[in-house]
Design an enzyme around this catalytic site. Sequence first.
Site, PDB file in Angstrom:
ATOM      1  CG  ASP A 241      -9.300   7.491  -8.746  1.00  0.00           C
ATOM      2  OD1 ASP A 241      -9.568   6.685  -8.001  1.00  0.00           O
ATOM      3  OD2 ASP A 241      -8.128   7.942  -8.849  1.00  0.00           O
TER       4      ASP A 241
ATOM      5  CG  ASN B 266      -2.117   6.819   1.823  1.00  0.00           C
ATOM      6  OD1 ASN B 266      -2.578   7.786   2.467  1.00  0.00           O
ATOM      7  ND2 ASN B 266      -3.031   6.108   0.936  1.00  0.00           N
TER       8      ASN B 266
ATOM      9  CG  ASP C 140      -7.435   7.262   6.820  1.00  0.00           C
ATOM     10  OD1 ASP C 140      -7.295   6.505   5.517  1.00  0.00           O
ATOM     11  OD2 ASP C 140      -7.154   6.615   7.839  1.00  0.00           O
TER      12      ASP C 140
ATOM     13  CD  GLU D  72      -7.265   5.646  -4.707  1.00  0.00           C
ATOM     14  OE1 GLU D  72      -6.354   5.485  -5.792  1.00  0.00           O
ATOM     15  OE2 GLU D  72      -7.183   4.720  -4.003  1.00  0.00           O
TER      16      GLU D  72
END
Length: 343
Positions: free
Chosen positions: A220, A228, A237, A263
């Site tokens: 993770d 973000n 991304d 993620e």
Amino acid sequence: MRWWATGNLVISAGLALTNLEGVPLLLCALVGYSLIALGIALVLRGVRVHCGDTLSTGQIVLITLIALLVSGYFTLIEPSVRGRIAFSGFYFGVLNWMCGYAAGRYSSERGVPIAVTGFGLLGAALVVRGMHLLMQEGPIDLSSSTVLGITMLTVPLGQVCTSFGLILMVMWRYAERLRHLSSIDALTGALNRAGLEDQGGRLAMRLQRARRDLAVLMIDVDHFKQINDSFGHAAGDEVLRCLTRLLRQELRPMDVLARIGGEEFVLVLDGVDPAAALRLAERLRARIADEAVQCDEAAVAYTVSIGVVASAAAGYELSALMAAGDRAMYEAKRSGRNQVCSA
């Protein structure tokens, strides 16, 4: 499909032209036989394109030109209906066998045996017809010859087999593509959850039967929401894509990589014992921490938390392994992130 369909239309036009009454001989023989050869060449190109190959325009022109020269020779230089039909039959028969050979290169696809059988029947019927005409003495009588009658019945049977086989090949190819797309994560190209359940589950069952080690790594990205928020979703991304590429570099062909959440990634490792799985996880963690992702003018550094679990501790049920790996991964996060913990 377009090449194959166009080829069949051209063949039909050529056959119709050669059988029309009242048509000048030059048009009937030269143009008609040339159209048949052109049509078969287009079919051959379609088959080869389907099999990952091609047939150049120059080769198509050459195939058509040979038919034109053969029909022209037996029409203008040495006029002979027998010779024109016989040698054209040999030539068209060989072209059909070439189509069958091209299709047979991918014998694992459904429909290939049917298509190959169809091309084989067409080629055999045309060659036998040509040999019979050359051996036959006296005037040509197409209506009373048993051999020619059998070959004329074989031709439509071969065409039906060919059409049915090619349609099955194309349908199988599209079905495989749809199945592949349904199991792939569009952003990263890794397997999605459905693909993981399929491939990962089959791998776990195979290793259980072979009594070999199985390891699962739950990965993770740490503070992904902050990435973000700080750099934008495009940067997030790109982080996921770069992470996928890095993970692939460390995996073998038999291992399974999947993205199962925003993620969160899963690695299913074939034949890896707990100690080796921990070493791999630590190597991945360190490498990821050292490599920043370049997004526009910003370099985005990120880390991951990894949970490791092996079949020796949690069995071979994939869902149980993932649950145990999840608990280990959250333990790594509680320990300060950028950590590796084992179940």
